[in-house]
Design a protein around this motif. Structure first.
Motif, short mmCIF file in Angstrom:
data_model
loop_
_atom_site.label_atom_id
_atom_site.label_comp_id
_atom_site.label_asym_id
_atom_site.label_seq_id
_atom_site.Cartn_x
_atom_site.Cartn_y
_atom_site.Cartn_z
N ARG A 154 40.93 23.70 18.72
CA ARG A 154 41.47 23.81 20.09
C ARG A 154 41.86 22.42 20.62
O ARG A 154 42.87 22.27 21.31
CB ARG A 154 40.42 24.44 21.02
N ALA A 155 41.03 21.40 20.28
CA ALA A 155 41.35 20.05 20.74
C ALA A 155 42.57 19.51 20.00
O ALA A 155 43.33 18.69 20.53
CB ALA A 155 40.15 19.14 20.50
N LEU A 156 42.78 20.02 18.80
CA LEU A 156 43.83 19.51 17.94
C LEU A 156 45.20 20.15 18.20
O LEU A 156 46.24 19.50 18.02
CB LEU A 156 43.39 19.79 16.48
N VAL A 157 45.16 21.40 18.63
CA VAL A 157 46.37 22.23 18.64
C VAL A 157 47.55 21.64 19.42
O VAL A 157 48.71 21.81 19.05
CB VAL A 157 46.03 23.68 19.11
N ASN A 158 47.23 20.91 20.47
CA ASN A 158 48.31 20.32 21.28
C ASN A 158 48.76 18.96 20.76
O ASN A 158 49.59 18.30 21.39
CB ASN A 158 47.82 20.16 22.72
N ASN A 159 48.14 18.56 19.66
CA ASN A 159 48.42 17.25 19.09
C ASN A 159 48.29 16.13 20.12
O ASN A 159 49.22 15.33 20.33
CB ASN A 159 49.82 17.26 18.45
N PRO A 160 47.11 16.04 20.80
CA PRO A 160 46.96 15.02 21.84
C PRO A 160 46.74 13.64 21.22
O PRO A 160 46.36 13.53 20.06
CB PRO A 160 45.70 15.47 22.58
N LYS A 161 46.96 12.61 22.03
CA LYS A 161 46.82 11.24 21.54
C LYS A 161 45.35 10.83 21.55
O LYS A 161 44.90 10.00 20.78
CB LYS A 161 47.60 10.28 22.45
N ILE A 162 44.60 11.40 22.51
CA ILE A 162 43.20 10.99 22.68
C ILE A 162 42.28 12.19 22.46
O ILE A 162 42.54 13.27 23.00
CB ILE A 162 42.97 10.44 24.12
N ILE A 163 41.21 11.99 21.69
CA ILE A 163 40.20 13.04 21.52
C ILE A 163 38.91 12.52 22.14
O ILE A 163 38.44 11.44 21.80
CB ILE A 163 39.97 13.37 20.03
N LEU A 164 38.38 13.33 23.07
CA LEU A 164 37.12 12.93 23.70
C LEU A 164 36.05 13.91 23.26
O LEU A 164 36.19 15.13 23.49
CB LEU A 164 37.27 12.93 25.22
N ALA A 165 35.04 13.42 22.60
CA ALA A 165 34.01 14.31 22.07
C ALA A 165 32.66 13.89 22.62
O ALA A 165 32.27 12.74 22.52
CB ALA A 165 34.02 14.26 20.55
N MET A 184 36.30 15.78 11.52
CA MET A 184 36.89 15.04 12.64
C MET A 184 37.60 13.79 12.12
O MET A 184 38.71 13.46 12.55
CB MET A 184 35.82 14.66 13.66
N LYS A 185 36.91 13.10 11.24
CA LYS A 185 37.49 11.87 10.69
C LYS A 185 38.85 12.19 10.04
O LYS A 185 39.82 11.45 10.19
CB LYS A 185 36.50 11.30 9.64
N GLU A 186 38.86 13.36 9.35
CA GLU A 186 40.06 13.74 8.62
C GLU A 186 41.20 14.14 9.57
O GLU A 186 42.30 13.59 9.51
CB GLU A 186 39.67 14.89 7.67
N VAL A 187 40.90 15.12 10.43
CA VAL A 187 42.01 15.68 11.25
C VAL A 187 42.45 14.76 12.39
O VAL A 187 43.57 14.85 12.87
CB VAL A 187 41.68 17.09 11.81
N PHE A 188 41.56 13.87 12.83
CA PHE A 188 41.93 12.99 13.93
C PHE A 188 42.23 11.57 13.45
O PHE A 188 42.12 10.61 14.22
CB PHE A 188 40.81 12.94 14.99
N LYS A 189 42.58 11.43 12.16
CA LYS A 189 42.67 10.07 11.60
C LYS A 189 43.69 9.17 12.30
O LYS A 189 43.48 7.98 12.42
CB LYS A 189 42.91 10.10 10.08
N ASP A 190 44.76 9.69 12.81
CA ASP A 190 45.77 8.85 13.45
C ASP A 190 45.64 8.83 14.96
O ASP A 190 46.57 8.49 15.68
CB ASP A 190 47.17 9.33 13.02
N LYS A 191 44.47 9.29 15.49
CA LYS A 191 44.33 9.39 16.96
C LYS A 191 43.25 8.44 17.47
O LYS A 191 42.47 7.92 16.68
CB LYS A 191 43.95 10.82 17.35
#
Ligand SMILES: Nc1ncnc2c1ncn2[C@@H]1O[C@H](COP(=O)(O)OP(=O)(O)OP(=O)(O)O)[C@@H](O)[C@H]1O
Length: 791
Positions: A154-165, A184-191
């Motif tokens: 759900r956090a990923l679907v919009n392709n946001p620049k910032i992920i807050l966990a 998380m490390k994998e899917v958010f690697k460029d964020k």
């Protein structure tokens, strides 16, 4: 990418200020994995919420892509949360009644993408987190680890620049924690990932930078960013929840809580059913009354009376001795008559029923009426005996002589329309009655003419009047002939002889009558009223009398010798046949017709009763009668009484009364419905706090939340309306059965289909109104408070 400049945040609790963030200055790269460490209460979550736009700082500035957010509106923050930030929480914060796919789609639902694009994006995100196979399931069937994967998707679907966990592994065992962190490390690697954690091992293993907080301050930063941030445009697309989305969410909530929704709908529908039944009864009664009018009231006659009495009394009198309204009311209970001056406060109107008018009535289209009856009245020669024994001629014009009809419609006229105050109703043709006004009053002129002795305003006991006798003298005895003329021998000796002769007809007052309070059909003027039978007997005899025969053949007045006035001469004498008695015929110029009627040769219609054939003919008759009055002077108009209108007025006022009572009931029902809906919607909001807060976190506007609840209320309102109307139709069957038993009227309650539709719309409006305030309350729920309590 992100910069915090001197951020301060404090809370006031219990009167003391609690500093959560105390001058935070940090810069973040576009792509880095930052973990925030710190003891409980050190300000980590507050820091995350400020970056995520869920809370505003007291001082300082949050710079995004080199742009200050100081001027951000609420709507800007909503868009920022939706497009730029993705949130992951310790306890996942999924919406339980939505499927996995729908939970993920929720985040894209606020974008302006097509349905298919949203679906594809959600599936792609679920695929990335390895949970695509479960996408149709609801979250209750998933393990904690799987739920967190959904939250990541759900956090990923919009392709946001910032992920807050915020402690994403806080609820997981160590194996699952590692899996989630790897993911998380994998899917958010460029964020830019900013993750709060209590676990320093995880922090060390996965973070590229560790920031440690203590008492709202940064005490350590392992990889601070030194260089200046470049300025970039922030893309803040407007977020808006589509109607279809709010519809889907509402439908899901309804179908998920079937029993609760059923009771909700049932309770609301009871109100609608109540209103529907009330309307059906009002409408049904209204129709029955109008049918009754058409069928029955059409047969009620139109009455043209010598005296048009519309019962308007002006009780405010200039006379000091006149009674007040309260005093007048007291009169009613007394066994006595009160003398008064009618001219002062009575608005009796005397109709001038002329030959011309009678002819006009006779010319009326015969198809319009089933019958016309003429109540006769005649000028009689009456002698009275005063209390001192003196005999004199009674001035019939002063006593308001009238004749009462024997039968009237379906019963005895007097018994039906008049209360007997004293004595008895007439049983013999020679019985006469005294009619008093509604306050037991009688005009002084009538009392004087009847030879009653009384002092000033003193009341006269009934027994003084009942039993009083008068003598009717037939023409042949009353008039004496001398040559070509006739005269009345009014010597004391002759009057005594006439009074005591055996030919004299004794008439006596048998009863004192007053119009029934509720009955407006009582049309007799106050004064003396005698039977039609006596009247006819008298006319028959008069027509055979010598004076009448003589007068018929003479062109001059056989008593005065004067020539007659023409039917309508320059002075405007109307050939009115009622209201002229022999004494006035002697004293003034009259027409021959008037002279003959004063001699009792022709009857004077004291009342003309027209029975219309049907409702439409009744209206035509009224039109015809009105035509006569058109362009006539006020005192020449002949006023009539439409008895059906009188009854109609009565039934209309009864109907009005019933309607008011029913409307009060309907209003109470309406109010109860409103309160019930308010309570139920509010309860639903409390239940759906999580959903509301998640939607807000995901970037839904307050307006979207209101719309979501409104959509649900519209659906519930619609279903309640349909159920309410359906139940009303069902209930109408036994209700009509009962009403028929009570009133003898079949199928009283009827609910027209258009009314049913209006009721369904009303039901929707009620639920909307009832749910509006709770929906507003829901939209104002602070997601931060909820998240802090939940996490
Ligand atoms: N809504 C609030 N009202 C009052 N005080 C608050 C509120 N939110 C946070 N605080 C206070 O601010 C301080 C920082 O809280 P915060 O939740 O940011 O700390 P934290 O480091 O995240 O703690 P934890 O690890 O326990 O979640 C705490 O002292 C807390 O009591």
């Amino acid at each position: 990418m992100l910069q915090l400049k001197n951020i301060y945040k404090s809370y006031i609790t219990g009167g003391s200020r609690q500093i959560a963030l105390d001058g935070i200055n940090l810069k973040f790269r576009e792509s880095e994995f930052v973990t925030i460490l710190g003891a409980s209460g050190s300000g980590k979550t507050t820091f995350l919420n400020i970056i995520g736009g869920l809370e505003r700082c007291d001082k300082g500035d949050l710079i995004i892509n080199g742009k200050s957010t100081k001027e951000f509106s609420d709507s800007n923050w909503d868009s920022y949360r939706n497009t730029t930030v993705g949130f992951i929480f310790k306890n996942y914060n999924l919406i339980p009644h939505l499927s996995i796919l729908e939970n993920v789609k929720l985040a894209v639902s606020l974008n302006c993408l097509s349905k298919q694009e949203k679906q594809d994006k959600a599936i792609e995100a679920l695929n990335k987190v390895g949970i695509k196979d479960y996408m149709r399931k609801t979250s209750e069937y998933l393990s904690k680890d799987e739920m967190q994967r959904v939250a990541i998707a759900r956090a990923l679907v919009n392709n946001p620049k910032i992920i807050l966990a915020d402690e994403p592994t806080g609820n997981l065992d160590s194996k699952s924690s590692i899996e989630i962190m790897d993911l998380m490390k994998e899917v958010f690697k460029d964020k830019l990932v900013i993750m709060v954690t209590q676990n320093p091992i995880i922090a060390k293993k996965y973070a590229t930078r560790i920031i440690t907080f203590r008492d709202g301050e940064v005490i350590e930063d392992t990889n601070p960013l030194k260089e200046e941030l470049s300025q970039k445009e922030i893309c803040l697309n407007k977020t808006k929840m589509k109607v279809s989305m709010s519809m889907k969410l509402a439908m899901r909530d309804i179908s998920n809580k079937k029993l609760r929704t059923f009771f909700y709908i049932l309770i609301s529908s009871i109100g609608i059913m109540g209103i529907a039944l009330i309307i059906s009864v009002i409408q049904g009664f209204g129709e029955k009354i109008s049918n009754y009018e058409n069928d029955t009231l059409a047969n009620y006659p139109i009455v043209i009376n010598k005296v048009y009495n519309n019962f308007i009394y002006n009780t405010k009198s200039s006379n000091k001795n006149a009674q007040t309204e309260d005093e007048l009311d007291l009169n009613k209970d007394e066994d006595a008559i009160y003398p008064y001056d009618s001219n002062e406060n009575n608005t009796e109107y005397k109709n001038k029923i002329t030959q011309e008018y009678i002819q006009y009535i006779k010319n009326m289209d015969n198809d319009l009426f089933s019958a016309i009856s003429y109540e006769s009245q005649v000028n009689m020669n009456i002698l009275k005996k005063d209390e001192d024994g003196k005999i004199s001629v009674l001035d019939t014009s002063s006593v308001n002589l009238s004749s009462y009809p024997e039968d009237y419609g379906d019963g005895k006229y007097l018994e039906k329309n008049y209360d007997l105050l004293y004595g008895y109703y007439p049983t013999d043709k020679n019985d006469i009655v005294l009619v008093v006004d509604e306050y037991n009053r009688l005009d002084r002129n009538i009392l004087n003419a009847l030879g009653i002795n009384y002092k000033g305003n003193e009341k006269i006991e009934f027994d003084k009047l009942v039993g009083k006798e008068y003598k009717v003298i037939l023409n042949n005895q009353f008039y004496e002939k001398q040559g070509n003329y006739f005269y009345i021998n009014s010597s004391e000796e002759n009057l005594n002889k006439l009074y005591n002769s055996k030919e004299a007809i004794t008439i006596s007052i048998t009863g004192i009558l007053r119009s029934k309070k509720s009955n407006n059909l009582s049309d007799l003027p106050q004064g003396i009223s005698y039977s039609n039978e006596l009247c006819n007997y008298y006319i028959e005899d008069c027509q055979k009398s010598e004076i009448v025969k003589y007068q018929q053949n003479s062109d001059y007045n056989v008593i005065t010798g004067q020539t007659f006035k023409s039917k309508k001469d320059k002075e405007g004498i109307i050939d009115e046949i009622s209201g002229v008695n022999i004494l006035s015929s002697i004293n003034q110029s009259v027409t021959k017709n008037q002279m003959l009627s004063s001699l009792g040769a022709s009857f004077l219609p004291s009342c003309i009763t027209i029975y219309p054939k049907d409702f439409e003919s009744k209206n035509d008759i009224i039109e015809y009668l009105d035509k006569y009055n058109k362009n006539k002077a006020e005192d020449e108009k002949v006023l009539y009484k439409d008895t059906s209108t009188t009854i109609n007025k009565l039934s209309t006022s009864i109907m009005k009364g019933i309607t008011i009572v029913l409307i009060v009931f309907a209003s109470i029902t309406f109010l109860i419905s409103l309160i019930t809906i308010f309570i139920l919607t509010y309860a639903s909001i409390l239940e759906r706090k999580r959903e509301v807060c998640i939607l807000r976190v995901l970037g839904s506007k307050k307006r979207d939340i209101v719309r979501l609840f409104n959509t649900e209320n519209i659906i519930i309102g619609f279903l309640s309306g349909v159920l309410g109307v359906f139940m009303a139709y069902l209930f109408m069957v036994p209700m009509n059965f009962m009403l028929e038993k009570i009133t003898d009227l079949a199928d009283i309650a009827v609910l027209k289909i258009e009314y049913a539709l209006v009721l369904i719309i009303i039901s929707i409006l009620i639920t909307l109104i009832g749910g509006f305030i709770p929906a507003k309350i829901a939209s104002r729920k602070d997601p931060v408070k909820f998240l802090k309590n939940e996490n």
